[in-house]
Design a protein around this motif. Structure first.
Motif, PDB file in Angstrom:
ATOM      1  N   ALA A  61       0.842  -1.205   0.000  1.00  0.00           N
ATOM      2  CA  ALA A  61       0.000   0.000   0.000  1.00  0.00           C
ATOM      3  C   ALA A  61       0.876   1.253   0.000  1.00  0.00           C
ATOM      4  O   ALA A  61       0.612   2.216  -0.721  1.00  0.00           O
ATOM      5  CB  ALA A  61      -0.921  -0.009   1.221  1.00  0.00           C
ATOM      6  N   LEU A  62       1.943   1.209   0.796  1.00  0.00           N
ATOM      7  CA  LEU A  62       2.833   2.364   0.903  1.00  0.00           C
ATOM      8  C   LEU A  62       3.569   2.615  -0.410  1.00  0.00           C
ATOM      9  O   LEU A  62       3.778   3.772  -0.803  1.00  0.00           O
ATOM     10  CB  LEU A  62       3.831   2.109   2.047  1.00  0.00           C
ATOM     11  CG  LEU A  62       4.626   3.287   2.561  1.00  0.00           C
ATOM     12  CD1 LEU A  62       3.723   4.440   2.984  1.00  0.00           C
ATOM     13  CD2 LEU A  62       5.504   2.850   3.739  1.00  0.00           C
ATOM     14  N   MET A  94       2.436   1.965  -3.441  1.00  0.00           N
ATOM     15  CA  MET A  94       1.501   2.587  -4.377  1.00  0.00           C
ATOM     16  C   MET A  94       1.258   4.051  -3.987  1.00  0.00           C
ATOM     17  O   MET A  94       1.220   4.935  -4.842  1.00  0.00           O
ATOM     18  CB  MET A  94       0.174   1.837  -4.408  1.00  0.00           C
ATOM     19  CG  MET A  94       0.263   0.339  -4.685  1.00  0.00           C
ATOM     20  SD  MET A  94       1.135  -0.170  -6.199  1.00  0.00           S
ATOM     21  CE  MET A  94       0.091   0.496  -7.473  1.00  0.00           C
ATOM     22  N   ALA A  95       1.062   4.300  -2.694  1.00  0.00           N
ATOM     23  CA  ALA A  95       0.773   5.661  -2.233  1.00  0.00           C
ATOM     24  C   ALA A  95       1.959   6.593  -2.493  1.00  0.00           C
ATOM     25  O   ALA A  95       1.786   7.759  -2.844  1.00  0.00           O
ATOM     26  CB  ALA A  95       0.414   5.647  -0.748  1.00  0.00           C
ATOM     27  N   ALA A 115       1.941   7.267  -6.204  1.00  0.00           N
ATOM     28  CA  ALA A 115       0.732   7.975  -6.656  1.00  0.00           C
ATOM     29  C   ALA A 115       0.785   9.468  -6.339  1.00  0.00           C
ATOM     30  O   ALA A 115       0.084  10.255  -6.964  1.00  0.00           O
ATOM     31  CB  ALA A 115      -0.514   7.345  -6.016  1.00  0.00           C
ATOM     32  N   MET A 144      -5.004  -2.251  -8.850  1.00  0.00           N
ATOM     33  CA  MET A 144      -4.125  -1.140  -9.197  1.00  0.00           C
ATOM     34  C   MET A 144      -3.917  -1.083 -10.716  1.00  0.00           C
ATOM     35  O   MET A 144      -3.949  -0.011 -11.313  1.00  0.00           O
ATOM     36  CB  MET A 144      -2.764  -1.295  -8.507  1.00  0.00           C
ATOM     37  CG  MET A 144      -2.783  -1.492  -7.002  1.00  0.00           C
ATOM     38  SD  MET A 144      -3.655  -0.228  -6.008  1.00  0.00           S
ATOM     39  CE  MET A 144      -2.692   1.225  -6.278  1.00  0.00           C
ATOM     40  N   SER A 189      -4.847   4.422  -3.354  1.00  0.00           N
ATOM     41  CA  SER A 189      -3.671   3.975  -2.599  1.00  0.00           C
ATOM     42  C   SER A 189      -3.694   4.527  -1.174  1.00  0.00           C
ATOM     43  O   SER A 189      -3.292   3.834  -0.231  1.00  0.00           O
ATOM     44  CB  SER A 189      -2.373   4.331  -3.338  1.00  0.00           C
ATOM     45  OG  SER A 189      -2.313   5.699  -3.628  1.00  0.00           O
ATOM     46  N   LEU A 214      -5.851   2.239   0.767  1.00  0.00           N
ATOM     47  CA  LEU A 214      -5.191   0.995   1.169  1.00  0.00           C
ATOM     48  C   LEU A 214      -4.428   1.182   2.476  1.00  0.00           C
ATOM     49  O   LEU A 214      -4.441   0.306   3.347  1.00  0.00           O
ATOM     50  CB  LEU A 214      -4.232   0.534   0.072  1.00  0.00           C
ATOM     51  CG  LEU A 214      -4.905  -0.029  -1.167  1.00  0.00           C
ATOM     52  CD1 LEU A 214      -3.902  -0.185  -2.294  1.00  0.00           C
ATOM     53  CD2 LEU A 214      -5.546  -1.372  -0.835  1.00  0.00           C
ATOM     54  N   ILE A 215      -3.770   2.335   2.598  1.00  0.00           N
ATOM     55  CA  ILE A 215      -3.043   2.638   3.845  1.00  0.00           C
ATOM     56  C   ILE A 215      -4.035   2.676   5.008  1.00  0.00           C
ATOM     57  O   ILE A 215      -3.757   2.156   6.104  1.00  0.00           O
ATOM     58  CB  ILE A 215      -2.324   4.005   3.730  1.00  0.00           C
ATOM     59  CG1 ILE A 215      -1.374   4.026   2.538  1.00  0.00           C
ATOM     60  CG2 ILE A 215      -1.642   4.374   5.041  1.00  0.00           C
ATOM     61  CD1 ILE A 215       0.039   3.690   2.827  1.00  0.00           C
TER      62      ILE A 215
END
Lengths: 355, 355
Positions: free
Chosen positions: A140-141, A143-144, A147, B143, B162, B165-166
């Motif tokens: 998740a991290l 992707m974040a 992003a 994703m 994203s 998700l976190i």
């Protein structure tokens, strides 16, 4: 503070120095990202990266050997090769390293691997459920982190990273499926099937690292595609040398038991190449592999037969061929200067690992 | 073929019809996406969605009740509310449903839940390792599905997904941490801590569904933020009614054992609200909860005490308040027409579930 396009390469710089220099650029951003997570998965992530012990106390971490730091270094060097300052690709370096950590944490559960980098793997240290959560948090991290990057290259980088995740799943699915297949006969795993699996499982993420570096460094998508091929070949070479280490590697260096892959009956290239050789040693090896290898004598016999059947040599040759292909891309793309020199040194390291 | 802005809402349409109509728009795209995965995780994913049995044979799937299909419906309705055709947000609907499935598959392992939708959960059907891989595949596909969407709204949608998700990881970490905390005393879980956990674990993804629908429908980011609040409140109401079902729900409807949350000592809102009531029933409930509840008589006593202490009523009131806040956003944003009508019907369904 903007970073230099490329830190100066000192004469005699060896690969470990290059790796630690580049990954030390990414390390503070990586730590800062992990600290934004919920404290519990953040603590398990710090353990996974080797920054902390199981109790959460800071630890020195393992030295930058054996390819550690290779992925962020590749991202930043490929941004440099695109003529951009390294910090333009910092988020990409962090994201790729997070995805790598995610895949190690989850794969160790799936593969039942109890050791990683000379310590208990995350699931052995904290339990299966918490390790699943840690992997999910790392992904998740990743992707974040990516992003949040603005600009046109970022969307292409995100598309590349998510396509890579699909490939990682594909490679892991094949790797697990191989375990249930025989060494010989109609359903035996072929060398070419193995190479396709390794390309998905290891090549894809290094290809992604190279492409993301190029894209975030402002390189055009077509160039990123070609640079990705370089990374994929590098990844294949890396996996092949890993396979050599999994049979002949020194436990004090690999952090795993001697001949761990042979003990577990893992379908790796040296064994598959030996079996396909058609030599008398290959036929003898078939017999030895018919039952699980447990004793030290059996393991030594298997190692010798793999070597006699040319499995070790052929694996080295294939790894070297992958590196030549990677170097060819580097030259064809006209990458020069310190970034090209550093990349060439890293390529050399990959072969040296398994000498 | 472009879809209508919003299929016409027939008089007497009830929520189940609305849900199945909207989710049937997303279902073919969802299935097509899953079929691009490696065949093994694709088969496990088909099981997770209820399209296939454990052996891979097609099954009718469970009917669209109990909130199934709520997330894709919300994405498409919010695109419609932004004045766009629903198919502009189809990739968002698929991505959100994939993330939802990912979180169920992994959470069931972490929580040790053996049943899901009247069948064995994925880890019970295929094993822990394969279930981890299935979850990873679903997330990667989410994703990749969203990353392929062109246009300016897509990058904002990816950032939102994203970040969500976190939050999901945060909520799951808190939920697990709550299990180890006592019912009473200084370290007891408070109602407000519970609400924050539920907002992260359930509210965030419904907020994300609403925001992504708005963004992919061409709505401005500020509006997507406000629409996200609507989704979050909807998600909170959904979780609160789920908590009511976890204590008083009919096993033939929920697909889980009666009072399953009470048996497992789960920290849910009705119990926490009852304990905070300061009533004699609350004090008696504290005593009953001091040891695990196993027998049917004990469970009935606990249920009655929670009800006497106002836990059931207060949970219903809070859920209704969340829905009022969600409706308020809908009106404040000036959302009208069939999309608003459908949304209002869905809101009503959420309360009705736990009557």
């Amino acid at each position: 503070m903007p970073l230099d396009v490329s830190p100066p390469a000192e004469a005699g710089d060896d690969a470990a120095v290059i790796l630690s220099r580049w990954s030390s650029l990414a390390a503070p951003a990586l730590r800062a990202a992990v600290e934004t997570l919920h404290p519990w998965p953040a603590r398990m992530a710090a353990y996974a990266f080797g920054w902390a012990g199981r109790d959460g106390r800071p630890s020195g971490g393992s030295p930058a050997t054996g390819g550690k730091g290779l992925r962020p270094a590749l991202v930043l060097l490929c941004a440099g090769a695109a003529g951009a300052p390294a910090d333009s690709a910092l988020a990409g370096a962090v994201a790729v390293e997070l995805v790598h950590a995610f895949s190690l944490v989850h794969d160790d559960i799936m593969d039942g691997d109890e050791r990683r980098r000379h310590r208990a793997s995350v699931w052995r240290a904290y339990g299966v459920g918490p390790a699943i959560l840690t992997g999910d948090a790392l992904l998740a991290l990743a992707m974040a982190t990516l992003a949040r990057v603005p600009g046109p290259g970022a969307a292409a980088a995100m598309e590349r990273l998510s396509a890579t995740l699909i490939e990682l799943v594909h490679g892991q699915a094949e790797d697990i499926a191989f375990e249930g297949r025989p060494w010989t006969g109609r359903d035996a795993v072929t060398v070419e099937e193995y190479v396709a699996m390794a390309e998905a499982k290891t090549g894809a993420l290094l290809g992604c690292a190279a492409a993301i570096g190029c894209l975030l460094g402002g390189g055009p998508p077509e160039r990123a595609e070609r640079i990705a091929v370089m990374g994929r070949q590098l990844g294949l070479a890396f996996q092949m040398t890993d396979d050599l280490l999994g049979i002949w590697g020194d436990p004090s260096v690999t952090g795993k038991p001697a001949s761990s892959d042979l003990r577990r009956g893992k379908k790796t290239l040296p064994v598959l190449a030996a079996l396909e050789s058609g030599t008398p040693a290959a036929r003898r090896l078939e017999e030895v592999l018919a039952a699980p290898l447990t004793g030290e004598e059996e393991l030594e016999l298997a190692r010798n037969l793999i070597e006699d059947a040319g499995g070790r040599r052929r694996t080295r040759e294939r790894a070297a061929a992958c590196l030549r292909r990677a170097l060819h891309v580097l030259h064809a793309e006209g990458v020069g200067g310190p970034a090209a020199e550093d990349l060439a040194v890293l390529f050399g390291l990959l072969l040296d690992r398994a000498r």
